[in-house]
Design an enzyme around this catalytic site. Sequence first.
Site, PDB file in Angstrom:
ATOM      1  N   LYS A 226      -2.620  38.248 -51.283  1.00 27.16           N
ATOM      2  CA  LYS A 226      -1.423  39.105 -51.299  1.00 27.16           C
ATOM      3  C   LYS A 226      -0.433  38.743 -50.198  1.00 27.16           C
ATOM      4  O   LYS A 226      -0.765  38.070 -49.227  1.00 27.16           O
ATOM      5  CB  LYS A 226      -1.832  40.580 -51.239  1.00 27.16           C
ATOM      6  N   ARG A 260     -11.890  43.224 -54.536  1.00 22.87           N
ATOM      7  CA  ARG A 260     -11.277  42.570 -55.708  1.00 22.87           C
ATOM      8  C   ARG A 260     -10.692  41.242 -55.249  1.00 22.87           C
ATOM      9  O   ARG A 260      -9.769  41.230 -54.422  1.00 22.87           O
ATOM     10  CB  ARG A 260     -10.199  43.477 -56.311  1.00 22.87           C
TER      11      ARG A 260
END
Length: 288
Positions: A226, A260
């Site tokens: 991210k 995740r």
Amino acid sequence: MGDSTFVIGAGEARLELPRPAIMGVLNVTPDSFSDGGQHATRDAALRHAEALSVAGADLIDVGGESTRPGAAPVSEQQELDRVMPVIEALAGAVATPVSIDTSKASVITAATAAGAALINDVRALREPGALAAAAASGRPVCLMHMQGTPDDMQDRPVYDRVIDDVVAFLESRVAACVDAGIDRGAIAVDPGIGFGKRLEHNLALLSHLDRLLDPGLPLLVGVSRKSMIGAITGRDVDQRLVGSVVLAFFAAQEGAHILRVHDVAETEDARRILRALQATRDRDGAIS
Ligand code: 8Y4
């Protein structure tokens, strides 16, 4: 002591997972498996899922909607066409449980009927019919915090107090789930790293994960590749592996139950190393 597990769901829907569990990402968007047609896409997705499973994934998160800002909205039928062939193929071929990354009631219903073991919703079951569909499925759910919508969430994220805001949102969605008939033991929560958050917000949440553990529910954290990692390291998305693994295991050490991730094999290496150390520490504790 030693190898620890946790449970989410009950009865036929019971999942017992190692802590931390590794959730491998399987995107079934047209850009992810270059389109040689529907069968080619399904077969490529299936091969990738098998690789994730062998590499150490405890869950495979199948998603057919991109939540990237500016991504075209996906119709119900499009999303069903993308994910259902993969869910159906996985149910027969891969022992690793599948989670369905969706916000749509029809996808929740179809995917769980085809064997999906967990519902992962970045909109926390706020879309029309989603809460009822999840409750009817009997499957455990993961509720994620997002401020705004995928299209506007990064425009100007503002919080009074980000941790309090996220905790309050998650508590209200847990209450909505329980009201709809979902067992409290079948609910996981997620701060939604990068979803309507600036770097400072993401750092505040990750450095105080204990405050999100407060309700005693499993905590899922997704940091893989991210932009916060790019913001700290200056690296592009394809160079964020080290940042992703370090941040994921920081979260795990701070209490996260499910990680995740895109890079399952590398995450599994890190888990094995930390497990070996923890096992040694547990034995030492018994001696001294
Ligand atoms: C590169 C590749 C950079 C992907 C960013 C991304 C979460 C999630 C996503 C999460 C839960 C993503 C579906 C965003 N993130 N579900 N989904 N928690 N529960 N971006 O953090 O991976 S998609």
